[in-house]
Write a protein that holds these residues in place. Sequence first.
Motif, mmCIF file in Angstrom:
data_model
loop_
_atom_site.group_PDB
_atom_site.id
_atom_site.type_symbol
_atom_site.label_atom_id
_atom_site.label_comp_id
_atom_site.label_asym_id
_atom_site.label_seq_id
_atom_site.Cartn_x
_atom_site.Cartn_y
_atom_site.Cartn_z
ATOM 1 N N CYS A 82 -26.454 29.048 72.227
ATOM 2 C CA CYS A 82 -26.372 29.493 70.825
ATOM 3 C C CYS A 82 -25.239 30.499 70.620
ATOM 4 C CB CYS A 82 -27.701 30.108 70.387
ATOM 5 S SG CYS A 82 -27.690 30.676 68.664
ATOM 6 N N THR A 83 -24.170 30.059 69.977
ATOM 7 C CA THR A 83 -23.007 30.923 69.751
ATOM 8 C C THR A 83 -23.346 32.109 68.848
ATOM 9 O OG1 THR A 83 -21.835 28.822 69.643
ATOM 10 C CG2 THR A 83 -20.546 30.777 69.174
ATOM 11 N N GLN A 84 -24.142 31.836 67.818
ATOM 12 C CA GLN A 84 -24.485 32.892 66.839
ATOM 13 C C GLN A 84 -25.225 34.040 67.532
ATOM 14 O OE1 GLN A 84 -27.115 31.528 63.712
ATOM 15 N NE2 GLN A 84 -27.071 33.515 62.686
ATOM 16 N N CYS A 85 -26.187 33.717 68.365
ATOM 17 C CA CYS A 85 -26.964 34.771 69.036
ATOM 18 C C CYS A 85 -26.124 35.458 70.120
ATOM 19 C CB CYS A 85 -28.247 34.187 69.637
ATOM 20 S SG CYS A 85 -29.475 33.813 68.361
ATOM 21 N N ARG A 86 -25.233 34.711 70.756
ATOM 22 C CA ARG A 86 -24.335 35.343 71.747
ATOM 23 C C ARG A 86 -23.432 36.359 71.066
ATOM 24 N NH1 ARG A 86 -23.325 30.463 74.180
ATOM 25 N NH2 ARG A 86 -21.228 30.332 73.342
ATOM 26 N N SER A 87 -22.981 35.986 69.862
ATOM 27 C CA SER A 87 -22.138 36.893 69.090
ATOM 28 C C SER A 87 -22.924 38.145 68.701
ATOM 29 C CB SER A 87 -21.647 36.141 67.850
ATOM 30 O OG SER A 87 -20.849 36.978 67.072
ATOM 31 N N MET A 88 -24.187 37.954 68.329
ATOM 32 C CA MET A 88 -25.034 39.099 67.961
ATOM 33 C C MET A 88 -25.250 40.009 69.172
ATOM 34 S SD MET A 88 -26.687 40.782 65.690
ATOM 35 C CE MET A 88 -26.754 39.703 64.262
ATOM 36 N N LEU A 89 -25.460 39.413 70.335
ATOM 37 C CA LEU A 89 -25.628 40.205 71.567
ATOM 38 C C LEU A 89 -24.381 41.058 71.812
ATOM 39 C CD1 LEU A 89 -27.027 40.913 74.301
ATOM 40 C CD2 LEU A 89 -25.850 38.930 75.274
ATOM 41 N N HIS A 90 -23.223 40.422 71.665
ATOM 42 C CA HIS A 90 -21.954 41.116 71.886
ATOM 43 C C HIS A 90 -21.797 42.287 70.912
ATOM 44 C CE1 HIS A 90 -17.589 41.669 71.115
ATOM 45 N NE2 HIS A 90 -17.562 41.667 72.438
ATOM 46 N N ASP A 91 -22.086 42.040 69.629
ATOM 47 C CA ASP A 91 -21.914 43.082 68.608
ATOM 48 C C ASP A 91 -22.902 44.238 68.813
ATOM 49 O OD1 ASP A 91 -19.868 41.644 67.492
ATOM 50 O OD2 ASP A 91 -21.109 40.714 65.940
ATOM 51 N N MET A 92 -24.126 43.897 69.188
ATOM 52 C CA MET A 92 -25.121 44.956 69.397
ATOM 53 C C MET A 92 -24.770 45.819 70.618
ATOM 54 S SD MET A 92 -28.923 43.574 68.493
ATOM 55 C CE MET A 92 -29.420 43.108 66.841
ATOM 56 N N ILE A 93 -24.226 45.176 71.646
ATOM 57 C CA ILE A 93 -23.806 45.949 72.830
ATOM 58 C C ILE A 93 -22.655 46.885 72.457
ATOM 59 C CG2 ILE A 93 -22.656 45.764 75.090
ATOM 60 C CD1 ILE A 93 -24.345 43.240 75.591
ATOM 61 N N GLN A 94 -21.705 46.339 71.666
ATOM 62 C CA GLN A 94 -20.569 47.159 71.201
ATOM 63 C C GLN A 94 -21.056 48.357 70.388
ATOM 64 O OE1 GLN A 94 -17.165 46.758 71.890
ATOM 65 N NE2 GLN A 94 -16.481 45.105 70.553
ATOM 66 N N LEU A 95 -21.991 48.063 69.489
ATOM 67 C CA LEU A 95 -22.531 49.117 68.626
ATOM 68 C C LEU A 95 -23.197 50.213 69.466
ATOM 69 C CD1 LEU A 95 -23.577 50.246 65.858
ATOM 70 C CD2 LEU A 95 -25.588 48.795 66.184
ATOM 71 N N GLN A 96 -23.999 49.789 70.414
ATOM 72 C CA GLN A 96 -24.693 50.758 71.265
ATOM 73 C C GLN A 96 -23.691 51.612 72.044
ATOM 74 O OE1 GLN A 96 -27.189 49.323 74.594
ATOM 75 N NE2 GLN A 96 -28.850 50.483 73.648
ATOM 76 N N SER A 97 -22.660 50.930 72.530
ATOM 77 C CA SER A 97 -21.639 51.629 73.304
ATOM 78 C C SER A 97 -20.925 52.683 72.444
ATOM 79 C CB SER A 97 -20.658 50.597 73.861
ATOM 80 O OG SER A 97 -19.460 51.209 74.202
ATOM 81 N N VAL A 98 -20.614 52.311 71.201
ATOM 82 C CA VAL A 98 -19.917 53.260 70.311
ATOM 83 C C VAL A 98 -20.822 54.457 69.995
ATOM 84 C CG1 VAL A 98 -18.904 53.581 68.019
ATOM 85 C CG2 VAL A 98 -18.435 51.496 69.280
ATOM 86 N N ILE A 99 -22.086 54.181 69.701
ATOM 87 C CA ILE A 99 -23.007 55.295 69.385
ATOM 88 C C ILE A 99 -23.122 56.234 70.582
ATOM 89 C CG2 ILE A 99 -25.397 55.919 68.837
ATOM 90 C CD1 ILE A 99 -25.631 53.354 67.200
ATOM 91 N N HIS A 100 -23.227 55.664 71.772
ATOM 92 C CA HIS A 100 -23.356 56.515 72.969
ATOM 93 C C HIS A 100 -22.078 57.312 73.228
ATOM 94 C CE1 HIS A 100 -26.880 53.962 74.748
ATOM 95 N NE2 HIS A 100 -27.181 54.588 73.634
ATOM 96 N N ARG A 101 -20.941 56.754 72.829
ATOM 97 C CA ARG A 101 -19.650 57.445 73.038
ATOM 98 C C ARG A 101 -19.439 58.580 72.038
ATOM 99 N NH1 ARG A 101 -16.664 52.597 73.258
ATOM 100 N NH2 ARG A 101 -15.654 53.086 71.285
ATOM 101 N N SER A 102 -20.083 58.440 70.866
ATOM 102 C CA SER A 102 -19.849 59.430 69.802
ATOM 103 C C SER A 102 -20.428 60.783 70.210
ATOM 104 C CB SER A 102 -20.532 58.994 68.500
ATOM 105 O OG SER A 102 -20.081 57.743 68.136
#
Lengths: 192, 154
Positions: free
Chosen positions: B33-53
């Motif tokens: 599922c490309t859509q869910c893989r994309s969501m996984l990628h975006d959520m990981i990115q989001l988490q990473s940015v929040i942790h970096r802030s």
Amino acid sequence: MIVPGLENVVTPETDEQLLLQLRKGNARAFELLYRRYRQPIYAFCLRLLGNEARAEDAAEETFLKLYHGIDSLVTPGAFRPWLFRIARNEALMMQRQRKNTIEAGDDTVWNDETPLTLLTGKETTEIVRELLGKLKGEFREVLILREENQLSYAEIAAATGLTESAVKSRIFKARKALAARLAPFFRERKNE
Amino acid sequence: MNCEEYQEKISRHLDSDLTDREAQDLFSHLAGCTQCRSMLHDMIQLQSVIHRSPAPEPPESLDRKVLSLPEPPFRGRRKVLSGGANLWKRRLSLPVPAAAAALLAVLLTTVLALTMWFRPAEQMKHANPEVRYIMGLPEIEVRGIPANSANGIN
């Protein structure tokens, strides 16, 4: 225990040990607990209120309540959610005083729509911070408790009075909404 | 299970909340599922940015206000207060036997003092008229003898 943001406060005592000392009247234990939690509590209040002066007031009230009401905490192991619950209540009270309630009347995640153009040209961390501020309080608080303070689902439930399944659901909705809004920026940054 | 439900599992996966079986099921779905893989990628990115802030630092005025709080009223504890503490705000904390003994001592002292106070007056009733005069007690007539003749004054 390592509390995010408080790594500089080196003390071998756990929260529970400090609580026991505080209950015996040890003022040093209070100071250590304050230094350990001053930053997470202030940051949490600031995320909920979006105003530095009010966040400071809410944080001060939180530590006053810790100072005078430590005996009301029955289970020492529940200290972190107890403290965040106090902070949340203080922030909510200030919100209500300003007639800007944190409760959501519908199922939407955003307080208001932020035009994407206003976010362009900013650092990703800045964009995320702005978008976090645009989330409705009920979604923002659970996400902050999870991502910035690493509280478990059970601890967030204890701090907010929600069920664990409601906590999981709100965290998911907040992440999904943010991820959807941020996806264009992530793609753009990747292509640069 | 639809994509929405799998995406909720992605969120729980980021919080290490999935069982092995649930994680296996999720990754099987993601593989196709490309859509869910994309969501996984975006959520990981989001988490990473929040942790970096960097989290905002509280102002120094908060430290000053909180760390200068007066002594709290520690209930039910014996506490040594500093010399500057308000005496009226101090609480006496005594064990029950000691408190009972102190109360008994106060009662006994009071009874003894009252006894001593009233005894002289009682004794003076029968005292020599000269002594009674000196003590300012009223004169009494004893068995028909006038009061002023009892001490020989006529």
